[in-house]
Design a protein around this motif. Structure first.
Motif, PDB file in Angstrom:
ATOM      1  N   LEU A   6     -75.886 -19.096 -22.527  1.00 47.99           N
ATOM      2  CA  LEU A   6     -74.781 -18.423 -23.192  1.00 47.99           C
ATOM      3  C   LEU A   6     -73.762 -17.894 -22.176  1.00 47.99           C
ATOM      4  N   GLY A   7     -74.255 -17.270 -21.105  1.00 49.93           N
ATOM      5  CA  GLY A   7     -73.363 -16.777 -20.052  1.00 49.93           C
ATOM      6  C   GLY A   7     -72.587 -17.893 -19.392  1.00 49.93           C
ATOM      7  N   GLU A   8     -73.275 -18.984 -19.093  1.00 49.34           N
ATOM      8  CA  GLU A   8     -72.612 -20.140 -18.468  1.00 49.34           C
ATOM      9  C   GLU A   8     -71.598 -20.773 -19.421  1.00 49.34           C
ATOM     10  N   ALA A   9     -71.968 -20.879 -20.684  1.00 53.04           N
ATOM     11  CA  ALA A   9     -71.051 -21.456 -21.675  1.00 53.04           C
ATOM     12  C   ALA A   9     -69.802 -20.591 -21.821  1.00 53.04           C
ATOM     13  N   ALA A  10     -69.978 -19.280 -21.828  1.00 51.32           N
ATOM     14  CA  ALA A  10     -68.820 -18.381 -21.925  1.00 51.32           C
ATOM     15  C   ALA A  10     -67.911 -18.561 -20.716  1.00 51.32           C
ATOM     16  N   MET A  11     -68.490 -18.736 -19.537  1.00 51.69           N
ATOM     17  CA  MET A  11     -67.694 -18.968 -18.335  1.00 51.69           C
ATOM     18  C   MET A  11     -66.893 -20.260 -18.454  1.00 51.69           C
ATOM     19  N   LEU A  12     -67.522 -21.322 -18.932  1.00 51.04           N
ATOM     20  CA  LEU A  12     -66.837 -22.602 -19.076  1.00 51.04           C
ATOM     21  C   LEU A  12     -65.729 -22.535 -20.127  1.00 51.04           C
ATOM     22  N   VAL A  13     -66.008 -21.871 -21.234  1.00 50.71           N
ATOM     23  CA  VAL A  13     -64.981 -21.701 -22.272  1.00 50.71           C
ATOM     24  C   VAL A  13     -63.816 -20.877 -21.723  1.00 50.71           C
ATOM     25  N   HIS A  14     -64.130 -19.899 -20.907  1.00 51.93           N
ATOM     26  CA  HIS A  14     -63.095 -19.073 -20.293  1.00 51.93           C
ATOM     27  C   HIS A  14     -62.187 -19.922 -19.404  1.00 51.93           C
ATOM     28  N   PHE A  15     -62.783 -20.762 -18.558  1.00 47.96           N
ATOM     29  CA  PHE A  15     -61.991 -21.662 -17.715  1.00 47.96           C
ATOM     30  C   PHE A  15     -61.125 -22.577 -18.578  1.00 47.96           C
ATOM     31  N   ALA A  16     -61.716 -23.141 -19.616  1.00 47.18           N
ATOM     32  CA  ALA A  16     -60.959 -24.029 -20.506  1.00 47.18           C
ATOM     33  C   ALA A  16     -59.816 -23.278 -21.180  1.00 47.18           C
ATOM     34  N   PHE A  17     -60.072 -22.052 -21.600  1.00 50.10           N
ATOM     35  CA  PHE A  17     -59.041 -21.227 -22.222  1.00 50.10           C
ATOM     36  C   PHE A  17     -57.880 -21.009 -21.252  1.00 50.10           C
ATOM     37  N   LEU A  18     -58.190 -20.630 -20.015  1.00 47.85           N
ATOM     38  CA  LEU A  18     -57.134 -20.405 -19.029  1.00 47.85           C
ATOM     39  C   LEU A  18     -56.328 -21.669 -18.757  1.00 47.85           C
ATOM     40  N   LEU A  19     -57.018 -22.781 -18.627  1.00 48.49           N
ATOM     41  CA  LEU A  19     -56.315 -24.046 -18.404  1.00 48.49           C
ATOM     42  C   LEU A  19     -55.420 -24.388 -19.589  1.00 48.49           C
TER      43      LEU A  19
END
Length: 141
Positions: A6-19
């Motif tokens: 869950l923590g890793e997925a949130a990090m990846l979604v965060h990167f995708a959101f910023l991009l």
């Protein structure tokens, strides 16, 4: 295990959101209706930057990591934790935010040019003036 994921997925979604916030406007060049999705998201990203809100994804990532026995971002936000000193020099967050804003504005200026050219092509095609098939007397059927 599930909390770490869950923590890793949130990090990846965060990167995708910023991009997507920064570069999503370029998608509107090809798919103009994407502007309806990108504008609210870009405005939300702008509000987070201006007001200083903590993104909900930061809370999700911290919670997931802490439940998995890992350390969270410990008082910093996502950008400061993952990007400061790596993607841009320490202490230049406002500069990075300004550059991101300029990229978004340029993407929409470019979209306006693309949309205008596309509308002109559709208009010209509708009259037959720019259609090489009708200029040579050939039928389009």
């Amino acid at each position: 295990m599930i909390y770490r994921v869950l923590g890793e997925a949130a990090m990846l979604v965060h990167f995708a959101f910023l991009l997507y916030v920064v570069f999503g406007g370029f998608l509107t060049w090809k798919w103009p209706r994407m502007v309806l999705v990108h504008v609210p998201i870009a405005l939300y990203g702008l509000a987070i930057a201006i007001v200083g809100w903590t993104c909900p994804l930061t809370y999700v990532e911290n919670w997931g990591r802490e439940q998995a026995g890992q350390s969270g971002m410990e008082g910093t936000g996502f950008i400061e934790h993952y990007l400061a000193g790596i993607i841009y020099p320490e202490g230049h967050l406002r500069t990075l935010q300004a550059v991101a804003g300029v990229v978004v504005l340029l993407s929409y200026l470019g979209a306006a040019v693309v949309w205008r050219r596309s509308a002109r092509r559709r208009r010209d095609h509708g009259t037959g003036a720019a259609d090489p098939m009708t200029a040579t007397g050939q039928s389009r059927t």
